[in-house]
Design a protein around this motif. Structure first.
Motif, PDB file in Angstrom:
ATOM      1  N   VAL A 109       0.827  -1.210   0.000  1.00 41.34           N
ATOM      2  CA  VAL A 109       0.000   0.000   0.000  1.00 41.34           C
ATOM      3  C   VAL A 109       0.869   1.271   0.000  1.00 41.34           C
ATOM      4  O   VAL A 109       0.677   2.150  -0.844  1.00 41.34           O
ATOM      5  CB  VAL A 109      -1.029  -0.035   1.155  1.00 41.34           C
ATOM      6  CG1 VAL A 109      -1.709   1.303   1.325  1.00 41.34           C
ATOM      7  CG2 VAL A 109      -2.057  -1.128   0.897  1.00 41.34           C
ATOM      8  N   PRO A 110       1.841   1.378   0.916  1.00 40.48           N
ATOM      9  CA  PRO A 110       2.661   2.599   0.853  1.00 40.48           C
ATOM     10  C   PRO A 110       3.441   2.754  -0.457  1.00 40.48           C
ATOM     11  O   PRO A 110       3.671   3.877  -0.902  1.00 40.48           O
ATOM     12  CB  PRO A 110       3.598   2.488   2.057  1.00 40.48           C
ATOM     13  CG  PRO A 110       3.432   1.134   2.615  1.00 40.48           C
ATOM     14  CD  PRO A 110       2.120   0.594   2.132  1.00 40.48           C
ATOM     15  N   ILE A 111       3.823   1.638  -1.066  1.00 37.36           N
ATOM     16  CA  ILE A 111       4.498   1.762  -2.373  1.00 37.36           C
ATOM     17  C   ILE A 111       3.493   2.307  -3.408  1.00 37.36           C
ATOM     18  O   ILE A 111       3.821   3.184  -4.210  1.00 37.36           O
ATOM     19  CB  ILE A 111       5.099   0.406  -2.812  1.00 37.36           C
ATOM     20  CG1 ILE A 111       6.243   0.009  -1.864  1.00 37.36           C
ATOM     21  CG2 ILE A 111       5.610   0.478  -4.260  1.00 37.36           C
ATOM     22  CD1 ILE A 111       6.808  -1.395  -2.077  1.00 37.36           C
ATOM     23  N   SER A 112       2.245   1.832  -3.317  1.00 33.96           N
ATOM     24  CA  SER A 112       1.230   2.335  -4.265  1.00 33.96           C
ATOM     25  C   SER A 112       0.901   3.806  -3.990  1.00 33.96           C
ATOM     26  O   SER A 112       0.500   4.540  -4.893  1.00 33.96           O
ATOM     27  CB  SER A 112      -0.042   1.486  -4.203  1.00 33.96           C
ATOM     28  OG  SER A 112      -0.755   1.768  -3.007  1.00 33.96           O
ATOM     29  N   PHE A 113       1.087   4.258  -2.748  1.00 35.90           N
ATOM     30  CA  PHE A 113       0.804   5.661  -2.406  1.00 35.90           C
ATOM     31  C   PHE A 113       1.709   6.638  -3.182  1.00 35.90           C
ATOM     32  O   PHE A 113       1.404   7.816  -3.298  1.00 35.90           O
ATOM     33  CB  PHE A 113       1.010   5.908  -0.902  1.00 35.90           C
ATOM     34  CG  PHE A 113      -0.135   5.485  -0.021  1.00 35.90           C
ATOM     35  CD1 PHE A 113      -1.286   4.903  -0.541  1.00 35.90           C
ATOM     36  CD2 PHE A 113      -0.074   5.673   1.359  1.00 35.90           C
ATOM     37  CE1 PHE A 113      -2.337   4.518   0.286  1.00 35.90           C
ATOM     38  CE2 PHE A 113      -1.115   5.295   2.194  1.00 35.90           C
ATOM     39  CZ  PHE A 113      -2.246   4.710   1.665  1.00 35.90           C
ATOM     40  N   ILE A 114       2.830   6.139  -3.718  1.00 36.43           N
ATOM     41  CA  ILE A 114       3.727   7.027  -4.485  1.00 36.43           C
ATOM     42  C   ILE A 114       2.986   7.578  -5.713  1.00 36.43           C
ATOM     43  O   ILE A 114       3.286   8.659  -6.207  1.00 36.43           O
ATOM     44  CB  ILE A 114       5.029   6.287  -4.882  1.00 36.43           C
ATOM     45  CG1 ILE A 114       5.771   5.823  -3.612  1.00 36.43           C
ATOM     46  CG2 ILE A 114       5.957   7.178  -5.728  1.00 36.43           C
ATOM     47  CD1 ILE A 114       6.994   4.936  -3.882  1.00 36.43           C
ATOM     48  N   ASP A 115       1.966   6.844  -6.175  1.00 37.81           N
ATOM     49  CA  ASP A 115       1.148   7.329  -7.304  1.00 37.81           C
ATOM     50  C   ASP A 115       0.628   8.738  -7.045  1.00 37.81           C
ATOM     51  O   ASP A 115       0.552   9.559  -7.961  1.00 37.81           O
ATOM     52  CB  ASP A 115      -0.090   6.433  -7.498  1.00 37.81           C
ATOM     53  CG  ASP A 115       0.272   5.079  -8.073  1.00 37.81           C
ATOM     54  OD1 ASP A 115       1.371   4.946  -8.638  1.00 37.81           O
ATOM     55  OD2 ASP A 115      -0.560   4.151  -7.945  1.00 37.81           O
ATOM     56  N   PHE A 116       0.239   8.999  -5.809  1.00 35.54           N
ATOM     57  CA  PHE A 116      -0.336  10.308  -5.465  1.00 35.54           C
ATOM     58  C   PHE A 116       0.667  11.425  -5.776  1.00 35.54           C
ATOM     59  O   PHE A 116       0.334  12.449  -6.361  1.00 35.54           O
ATOM     60  CB  PHE A 116      -0.741  10.325  -3.981  1.00 35.54           C
ATOM     61  CG  PHE A 116      -1.227  11.657  -3.499  1.00 35.54           C
ATOM     62  CD1 PHE A 116      -2.511  12.096  -3.798  1.00 35.54           C
ATOM     63  CD2 PHE A 116      -0.396  12.492  -2.758  1.00 35.54           C
ATOM     64  CE1 PHE A 116      -2.963  13.341  -3.363  1.00 35.54           C
ATOM     65  CE2 PHE A 116      -0.833  13.732  -2.316  1.00 35.54           C
ATOM     66  CZ  PHE A 116      -2.126  14.156  -2.624  1.00 35.54           C
ATOM     67  N   THR A 117       1.919  11.184  -5.387  1.00 34.61           N
ATOM     68  CA  THR A 117       2.962  12.188  -5.642  1.00 34.61           C
ATOM     69  C   THR A 117       3.242  12.306  -7.137  1.00 34.61           C
ATOM     70  O   THR A 117       3.366  13.415  -7.678  1.00 34.61           O
ATOM     71  CB  THR A 117       4.249  11.794  -4.886  1.00 34.61           C
ATOM     72  OG1 THR A 117       3.947  11.724  -3.502  1.00 34.61           O
ATOM     73  CG2 THR A 117       5.364  12.795  -5.111  1.00 34.61           C
TER      74      THR A 117
END
Ligand code: NAD
Length: 487
Positions: A109-117
């Motif tokens: 999940v935190p790796i996928s959160f990089i999408d936001f940036t």
């Protein structure tokens, strides 16, 4: 995948200058899994110097498109290792695989959160023209510009190490900062692997990102946060260490961004459906209670306490706990012996101060190795007891009864912390009205979930200063410059 055992300094994966290493202990087996570099002041000095030089002497802070490209590479590199990485994270934190994979917060999940940036960085307005004005009779065109704050010291804890490392490093890098990441001693590989991925998968210039691991929790961290070449400290950890860091950073007037402890209240209003809402209390066993925003004080109406007790006994019976490498466990051990002893000492204190132990309270009989603690529920807790006031960071729920909504709000707010909270009611508007009266940074109403890349997270009062994630979590790493041009 072998764990990365080296520091990352000035673009190189290196052993500690002293050659020293320390063991990484698996909390489920109490055995050594491997080693990691044990950095000392000489290593930290090199890392700070490299981060300062990279900020001052490269175009990292101004080349927005290049940073976007590098962050994309970083995400791709992390995706390439994530399947094995999550096993390492589970092993060093003791968090069950169920929360290290899939929809859990430890890895994917935190790796996928990089999408936001990646999505928002290209849209960010770095310079804003606020037009012409004539202050003090001087006609001026004014620009408000945003720029990276500089060298960031990221100091992180062990409970969700990769998520917190990324929640700091990704926005800081996106903003154009350079960093020294000082990992928690108990979870070094969650940081050193970032160094390896950056080295092997990205064009991030030497010195922009540095990783330091050390067995001493304070020595090199203290050096880092006190160094005049560091512009900002981004810290997640205990309130005690946060206060120390704030004082230390004040010597050079650094910006401090603090994500600290919590003692959050979960309020069941008198019309709540307990059969569903009390299931939320099982979250106290999430990662063995080692989450800052876990709702560890359950507030129930006095008249309904017996009903709550019966349901809690049933629901806590569902908790599967044990070997974190198995997929079907909800809870593993706490992270180390010190934490294990600390939690058990709080349980003893609860008993001594007069709280009634409803469930658990000791070491599980079926697990003879590992730092496991039974899911524990105390009832008849009053809000002035130590177990209601201090953060335990173990699987311990304190049940406190209240008279009416006002009393519930009073008890919930009667805490030095203000990180999170929950309110349950059959009437959403009523729950929302109570939520708005709580002095905390995040709130759950009727089972919502705020945990997401676009939602800011952080605390009021002694739970911290600033917000992680969301647009606010990016802007923490920026300075604002106002330029007035004679017109
Ligand atoms: P901790 O405060 O003991 O350590 C955190 C980090 O600070 C570690 O890297 C440690 O080595 C370092 N450190 C310790 N002393 C230092 C010093 N003098 N100078 C510089 N650095 C120093 O916390 P922990 O035990 O690792 O983690 C648990 C705590 O973290 C809990 O209190 C929990 O609530 C908090 N936490 C908060 C959040 C949040 O977002 N609010 C998230 C996770 C954990």
């Amino acid at each position: 995948m072998n764990p990365e055992t080296r520091l990352f300094i000035d673009g190189e994966l290196v052993d500690a200058a002293s050659g020293k290493t320390y063991p990484n202990i698996n909390p489920a087996t109490e055995e050594m899994m491997g080693e990691v570099a044990d950095a000392g002041p000489e290593d930290m000095e090199k890392a700070i110097a490299a981060a300062r030089r990279a900020f001052d002497k490269t175009d990292w802070s101004t080349n927005h498109a290049f940073r976007h490209h590098c962050l994309q590479q970083l995400q791709e590199g992390l995706l390439a290792v994530q399947d094995e990485f999550k096993q390492q994270i589970s092993a060093e934190t003791g968090a069950p695989m169920g929360i290290c994979g899939g929809s859990g917060p430890q890895c994917e999940v935190p790796i996928s959160f990089i999408d936001f940036t990646l999505e928002n960085l290209p849209k960010f307005e770095w310079s804003r023209d606020i037009g012409i004005a004539e202050p003090l009779g001087q006609r001026s065109r004014r620009l408000v510009e945003k720029e990276a704050i500089g060298v960031v010291a990221a100091v992180t804890p062990w409970n969700v190490p990769l998520q917190i490392n990324l929640a700091k490093c990704i926005p800081a890098l996106a903003a154009g900062c350079t960093l020294v990441l000082k990992a928690a001693p108990d979870t070094p590989w969650s940081a050193t692997m970032l160094g390896r991925v950056i080295k092997e998968h990205t064009d991030i210039p030497a010195g922009v990102f540095n990783v330091i691991t050390a067995s001493d929790p304070a020595e090199v961290g203290d050096q880092l946060v006190g160094d005049p070449r560091v512009d900002m400290v981004s810290f997640t950890g205990s309130t005690t260490v946060g206060k120390h860091i704030m004082a230390r950073a004040s010597e050079t007037v650094k910006k401090v961004f603090l994500e600290l402890g919590g003692k959050s209240a979960n309020i069941m209003l008198d019309d709540a459906d307990f059969s569903t809402s009390l299931l939320s209390c099982l979250a106290v066993c999430f990662h063995a209670g080692q989450g800052c925003a876990i709702l560890t004080r359950l507030l129930v109406p006095k008249a309904r306490q017996p009903e709550a007790e019966e349901l809690l006994k049933t629901y806590f019976g569902f908790i599967q706990y044990g070997d974190p490498s198995a997929e079907d466990q909800i809870m593993g051990p706490v992270v180390n012996k010190r934490q294990y002893e600390r939690v058990l000492a709080y349980i003893e204190k609860g008993k001594a101060e007069g709280a009634r132990l409803l469930l658990g309270g000791g070491k599980p009989a079926h697990l003879d190795k590992g730092y496991y603690i039974e899911p524990t529920v105390f009832v008849d807790v009053s809000n002035d007891m130590t177990i209601a006031r201090e953060e335990i960071f173990g699987p311990v729920l304190c049940v406190i009864s209240f008279d009416d909504d006002d009393d519930a709000v009073r008890i919930a707010n009667d805490s030095v912390f203000g990180l999170s909270g929950g309110v349950y009611s059959a009437d959403e508007e009523r729950a929302l009205a109570v939520a708005r009266r709580l002095r905390t940074g995040t709130l759950i109403v009727n089972g919502g979930n705020y945990y997401s890349a676009d939602a800011p997270f952080g605390g009021y009062k002694q739970s911290g200063i600033g917000r992680e994630m969301g647009p606010e979590g990016f802007e923490e790493y920026l300075e604002t410059k106002t330029i007035a041009i004679g017109a």
